[in-house]
Design a protein around this motif. Structure first.
Motif, PDB file in Angstrom:
ATOM      1  N   ALA A  79      34.836  82.547  36.323  1.00  0.00           N
ATOM      2  CA  ALA A  79      35.763  82.775  37.429  1.00  0.00           C
ATOM      3  C   ALA A  79      35.045  83.350  38.644  1.00  0.00           C
ATOM      4  O   ALA A  79      34.102  84.134  38.510  1.00  0.00           O
ATOM      5  CB  ALA A  79      36.868  83.733  36.987  1.00  0.00           C
ATOM      6  N   GLY A  80      35.506  82.970  39.819  1.00  0.00           N
ATOM      7  CA  GLY A  80      35.118  83.675  41.032  1.00  0.00           C
ATOM      8  C   GLY A  80      36.022  84.899  41.138  1.00  0.00           C
ATOM      9  O   GLY A  80      37.223  84.799  40.871  1.00  0.00           O
ATOM     10  N   THR A  81      35.448  86.027  41.495  1.00  0.00           N
ATOM     11  CA  THR A  81      36.263  87.246  41.542  1.00  0.00           C
ATOM     12  C   THR A  81      36.066  88.004  42.852  1.00  0.00           C
ATOM     13  O   THR A  81      34.973  88.037  43.416  1.00  0.00           O
ATOM     14  CB  THR A  81      35.915  88.219  40.393  1.00  0.00           C
ATOM     15  OG1 THR A  81      34.526  88.564  40.476  1.00  0.00           O
ATOM     16  CG2 THR A  81      36.208  87.613  39.025  1.00  0.00           C
ATOM     17  N   VAL A  82      37.154  88.618  43.300  1.00  0.00           N
ATOM     18  CA  VAL A  82      37.069  89.646  44.337  1.00  0.00           C
ATOM     19  C   VAL A  82      37.513  90.944  43.676  1.00  0.00           C
ATOM     20  O   VAL A  82      38.558  90.985  43.009  1.00  0.00           O
ATOM     21  CB  VAL A  82      37.966  89.308  45.550  1.00  0.00           C
ATOM     22  CG1 VAL A  82      38.069  90.506  46.494  1.00  0.00           C
ATOM     23  CG2 VAL A  82      37.410  88.095  46.298  1.00  0.00           C
ATOM     24  N   GLY A  83      36.708  91.981  43.803  1.00  0.00           N
ATOM     25  CA  GLY A  83      37.022  93.274  43.193  1.00  0.00           C
ATOM     26  C   GLY A  83      37.306  94.313  44.262  1.00  0.00           C
ATOM     27  O   GLY A  83      36.588  94.395  45.263  1.00  0.00           O
ATOM     28  N   VAL A  84      38.368  95.089  44.051  1.00  0.00           N
ATOM     29  CA  VAL A  84      38.711  96.194  44.959  1.00  0.00           C
ATOM     30  C   VAL A  84      38.611  97.496  44.171  1.00  0.00           C
ATOM     31  O   VAL A  84      39.066  97.560  43.023  1.00  0.00           O
ATOM     32  CB  VAL A  84      40.150  96.044  45.506  1.00  0.00           C
ATOM     33  CG1 VAL A  84      40.457  97.140  46.528  1.00  0.00           C
ATOM     34  CG2 VAL A  84      40.363  94.667  46.106  1.00  0.00           C
ATOM     35  N   TYR A 109      24.906  90.041  37.856  1.00  0.00           N
ATOM     36  CA  TYR A 109      25.132  89.003  36.839  1.00  0.00           C
ATOM     37  C   TYR A 109      25.837  87.784  37.465  1.00  0.00           C
ATOM     38  O   TYR A 109      25.431  86.641  37.256  1.00  0.00           O
ATOM     39  CB  TYR A 109      25.991  89.573  35.696  1.00  0.00           C
ATOM     40  CG  TYR A 109      26.696  88.506  34.907  1.00  0.00           C
ATOM     41  CD1 TYR A 109      26.004  87.729  33.974  1.00  0.00           C
ATOM     42  CD2 TYR A 109      28.057  88.245  35.111  1.00  0.00           C
ATOM     43  CE1 TYR A 109      26.655  86.723  33.272  1.00  0.00           C
ATOM     44  CE2 TYR A 109      28.702  87.250  34.414  1.00  0.00           C
ATOM     45  CZ  TYR A 109      28.005  86.483  33.493  1.00  0.00           C
ATOM     46  OH  TYR A 109      28.641  85.486  32.811  1.00  0.00           O
ATOM     47  N   ALA A 110      26.883  88.061  38.238  1.00  0.00           N
ATOM     48  CA  ALA A 110      27.687  86.961  38.779  1.00  0.00           C
ATOM     49  C   ALA A 110      26.859  86.124  39.752  1.00  0.00           C
ATOM     50  O   ALA A 110      26.858  84.888  39.660  1.00  0.00           O
ATOM     51  CB  ALA A 110      28.931  87.525  39.478  1.00  0.00           C
ATOM     52  N   THR A 111      26.123  86.779  40.637  1.00  0.00           N
ATOM     53  CA  THR A 111      25.378  85.987  41.615  1.00  0.00           C
ATOM     54  C   THR A 111      24.250  85.209  40.935  1.00  0.00           C
ATOM     55  O   THR A 111      24.024  84.042  41.246  1.00  0.00           O
ATOM     56  CB  THR A 111      24.844  86.845  42.780  1.00  0.00           C
ATOM     57  OG1 THR A 111      24.514  88.141  42.281  1.00  0.00           O
ATOM     58  CG2 THR A 111      25.828  87.025  43.870  1.00  0.00           C
ATOM     59  N   VAL A 116      31.133  83.262  42.280  1.00  0.00           N
ATOM     60  CA  VAL A 116      31.531  84.038  43.462  1.00  0.00           C
ATOM     61  C   VAL A 116      31.855  85.467  43.025  1.00  0.00           C
ATOM     62  O   VAL A 116      32.565  85.682  42.035  1.00  0.00           O
ATOM     63  CB  VAL A 116      32.769  83.417  44.150  1.00  0.00           C
ATOM     64  CG1 VAL A 116      33.285  84.336  45.258  1.00  0.00           C
ATOM     65  CG2 VAL A 116      32.456  82.034  44.689  1.00  0.00           C
ATOM     66  N   SER A 117      31.297  86.428  43.728  1.00  0.00           N
ATOM     67  CA  SER A 117      31.607  87.832  43.480  1.00  0.00           C
ATOM     68  C   SER A 117      31.617  88.541  44.825  1.00  0.00           C
ATOM     69  O   SER A 117      30.607  88.553  45.533  1.00  0.00           O
ATOM     70  CB  SER A 117      30.533  88.440  42.558  1.00  0.00           C
ATOM     71  OG  SER A 117      30.554  89.848  42.635  1.00  0.00           O
ATOM     72  N   ALA A 118      32.765  89.073  45.213  1.00  0.00           N
ATOM     73  CA  ALA A 118      32.851  89.779  46.492  1.00  0.00           C
ATOM     74  C   ALA A 118      33.603  91.083  46.258  1.00  0.00           C
ATOM     75  O   ALA A 118      34.476  91.153  45.391  1.00  0.00           O
ATOM     76  CB  ALA A 118      33.586  88.917  47.518  1.00  0.00           C
ATOM     77  N   ASN A 119      33.223  92.106  47.028  1.00  0.00           N
ATOM     78  CA  ASN A 119      33.732  93.451  46.742  1.00  0.00           C
ATOM     79  C   ASN A 119      34.309  94.128  47.976  1.00  0.00           C
ATOM     80  O   ASN A 119      33.791  93.957  49.081  1.00  0.00           O
ATOM     81  CB  ASN A 119      32.592  94.316  46.197  1.00  0.00           C
ATOM     82  CG  ASN A 119      32.071  93.772  44.889  1.00  0.00           C
ATOM     83  OD1 ASN A 119      32.826  93.617  43.931  1.00  0.00           O
ATOM     84  ND2 ASN A 119      30.790  93.436  44.853  1.00  0.00           N
ATOM     85  N   LEU A 141      37.436  82.764  48.148  1.00  0.00           N
ATOM     86  CA  LEU A 141      38.098  82.077  47.034  1.00  0.00           C
ATOM     87  C   LEU A 141      39.119  81.047  47.492  1.00  0.00           C
ATOM     88  O   LEU A 141      39.540  80.201  46.708  1.00  0.00           O
ATOM     89  CB  LEU A 141      38.804  83.103  46.121  1.00  0.00           C
ATOM     90  CG  LEU A 141      37.931  84.155  45.421  1.00  0.00           C
ATOM     91  CD1 LEU A 141      38.810  85.151  44.657  1.00  0.00           C
ATOM     92  CD2 LEU A 141      36.937  83.507  44.465  1.00  0.00           C
ATOM     93  N   GLY A 142      39.563  81.141  48.726  1.00  0.00           N
ATOM     94  CA  GLY A 142      40.624  80.243  49.204  1.00  0.00           C
ATOM     95  C   GLY A 142      41.986  80.798  48.807  1.00  0.00           C
ATOM     96  O   GLY A 142      42.757  81.248  49.648  1.00  0.00           O
TER      97      GLY A 142
END
Ligand code: NAD
Length: 406
Positions: A79-84, A109-111, A116-119, A141-142
Motif C-alpha cells: 500500500a501507499g501510505t500517508v502517516g500523520v 523500508y517503504a521507499t 509511496v510513503s509521505a508524512n 495518493l490521489g
C-alpha cells in the motif's frame, strides 16, 4: 550528523529518551511479521478491482496500533501510505521521540521497496494539519481506500472554538479502589481514584470522543479524497468487567462510546456519498505508551500476556493489525461485525477461559508474588522496547546517529 550513546531515562510510565537503532529494529521485526502473513495468502496485493495498490491514510501512524496498521498495509499489500503523527525530531545531542524513529524506519523500508510513503508531523486536531494532509494525499495518493484513525492524546484544542480539552482517567459516579502496579517502586499498591467531575467527563469526551474524527471525515469528503467504497476505521477498547470501573464505565469509556456513536453517523454519510463504510475496530489490550498511563491496566496486561502466551493466543499490535486486514478490511475481505457494527479483535482476550483465569488469579496478586503470577518482567521489557531499549542485537554501548529522515 550527531551521534551519541543513548541510555533509557525512565520514570514510571514515561521514558524521555529513545534509541534510534532499537526503534528501527522493532519496526523491521513488525515488517517481517506482516510479510510472512502475506506469503501465506498469495494474490492479495493491491485493490480488489486490480486498480493498483491500496491507498491508506493513517492518523496516529508513528507508534502502537497506528504504526502497526501502516506496516501491515505496506508490507502485506504494498500500500501507499500517508502517516500523520505528532513527534519530536532530534536536535543536537537530544534524541527524537520513538515515533519519529519508527517513522524513519518505516519510511526507509517503504521507499526502498518502491512504495509511496509521505508524512505529516504536527497536531492532527488542527485545521492546518488536516489541510496539509489533504494536499499530500491528493498529490501522493490521489484518493484513499482506507483511513485508520488511531490517535491517543491527553489533550485536544478544538480548532473552531479554541477550547482546550483535557482528558482524565477516572471512574464515573463512584470512587474506584483497585489493584495496580507502581512502575517506579515495583510494588503492588491499592489505588484510589475519585470520580470524575462533569468537567473531567466533558474534557475526556472532547479529546478522545468522535468530534475530531468527524472533522477529518468532512475534510476528506469535501476534498473528494475518499475513493468509491472507502472505509474509515477508528479504534476502541472494551476489556473485561475487571477494568470496567476505570475504563469502559469511566471517562475514557464515555469518550469511546461517543467515538462509536460518531462512527455510526459517519457510516451513514459514507454509504450514501461514496458507497463506503465506517466501522470501529475494538482491539485487545497491548503495551503502548497510551495504555501504560492508565491505572490498573499495566498489571492487567502483565497477567493477560502471561495467560494468552501460555495458551498460544499471544498477540502484539502487529498481529492484531494483520488479523484486521486478513479477516476484515483487506482487499476482497468482508468485515465480520458484532451487533453494534464493530469489528472485534478483542475476541481472544475476552474468551471465557482466559478471563476466568484472570478472575481467579487477580485477587491473589501481591508484591511478593506478582513477578511469578504475572508476566510483569515481559511487560517491563515490552515497555522499554517501545523506546528502542532492550531490543536484541542492538549495540547499546556504541554511539548511534540521532538524526533521521522522515
Ligand atoms: P500510542 O500512544 O501508541 O499512539 C498514539 C499515536 O497518536 C501516535 O502516533 C502519536 O504521534 C499520535 N498523536 C497523539 N497526539 C497527536 C496529535 N495531537 N496530532 C497527531 N498525532 C498525535 O497509542 P495506542 O495505544 O496505539 O492507541 C491508539 C488507539 O488505539 C487509541 O484510540 C486507543 O484507545 C486504541 N486502543 C488501544 C489499546 C491499547 O491497549 N493500547 C487497546 C484498544 C484500543
Amino acid at each position: 550528523m550527531a551521534t551519541a550513546v543513548v541510555e533509557p531515562r525512565i520514570r514510571g510510565f514515561i521514558c524521555t529518551t529513545a534509541h534510534p537503532a532499537g526503534c528501527a529494529s522493532n519496526v523491521n521485526a513488525q515488517i517481517q511479521v506482516a510479510q510472512s502473513a502475506r506469503s501465506v495468502q498469495a494474490g492479495q496485493v493491491g485493490q480488489k478491482n486490480g486498480a493498483g495498490p491500496l491507498r491508506v491514510l493513517v492518523i496516529g501512524a508513528s507508534t502502537g496500533y497506528g504504526l502497526a496498521a501502516r506496516i501491515a498495509a505496506g508490507a502485506m499489500y504494498e500500500a501507499g501510505t500517508v502517516g500523520v503523527f505528532f513527534e519530536r525530531e532530534s536536535s543536537g545531542t537530544r534524541c527524537g521521540t520513538p515515533g519519529f524513529y519508527n517513522t524513519a524506519a518505516y519510511h526507509r523500508y517503504a521507499t526502498e521497496s518502491g512504495l509511496v510513503s509521505a508524512n505529516v508531523n504536527g497536531d492532527a486536531y488542527s485545521h492546518e494539519i488536516k489541510q496539509k494532509t489533504v494536499e499530500l494525499v491528493a498529490s501522493r495518493l490521489g484518493q484513499v481506500d482506507l483511513v485508520v484513525y488511531s490517535l491517543a492524546s491527553p489533550k485536544r484544542t478544538d480548532p473552531d472554538t479554541g477550547e482546550t480539552y483535557q482528558s482524565v482517567l477516572s471512574p464515573i459516579g463512584e470512587t474506584y479502589v483497585g489493584k495496580t502496579v507502581d512502575l517506579n517502586r515495583e510494588v503492588i499498591n491499592e489505588v484510589t481514584v475519585e470520580p470524575a467531575t462533569e468537567e473531567g467527563i466533558r474534557g475526556t469526551v472532547g479529546v478522545m470522543g468522535g468530534d475530531d474524527l468527524n472533522l477529518w471525515c468532512e475534510a476528506l469528503l469535501d476534498a473528494g479524497l475518499l475513493a468509491d467504497g472507502a472505509r474509515i476505521v477508528p479504534f476502541s477498547y472494551i476489556g473485561p468487567a475487571l477494568t470496567w470501573p476505570i475504563y469502559r464505565s469511566g471517562t475514557i469509556g464515555r469518550a469511546k462510546e461517543h467515538l462509536e456513536q460518531t462512527t455510526k453517523a459517519i457510516d451513514g454519510r459514507l454509504r450514501s456519498s461514496v458507497g463506503g463504510r465506517a466501522m470501529v475496530s475494538v482491539n485487545k489490550a497491548v503495551i503502548t505508551q497510551a495504555s501504560a498511563a492508565i491505572p490498573v491496566v499495566p498489571l492487567y496486561i502483565s497477567l493477560l500476556y502471561r495467560i494468552m502466551r501460555e495458551r498460544g493466543l499471544h498477540e502484539d499490535p502487529i498481529h492484531q493489525m494483520v488479523r484486521l486486514f486478513n479477516d476484515h478490511i483487506g482487499p476482497g475481505r468482508t468485515p465480520a461485525l458484532d451487533g453494534e457494527d464493530r469489528i472485534r479483535l478483542d475476541d481472544l482476550e475476552l474468551v471465557g477461559p482466559v478471563q476466568r483465569e484472570i478472575d481467579s488469579v487477580w485477587p491473589t496478586i501481591t508484591t511478593d508474588n506478582f513477578r511469578v503470577l504475572t508476566d510483569y518482567d515481559a511487560y517491563k521489557r515490552g515497555f522499554r522496547q517501545l523506546f528502542g531499549f532492550e531490543v536484541d542485537g542492538v549495540a547499546y554501548d556504541e554511539p548511534v546517529e540521532l538524526e533521521a529522515e522522515i
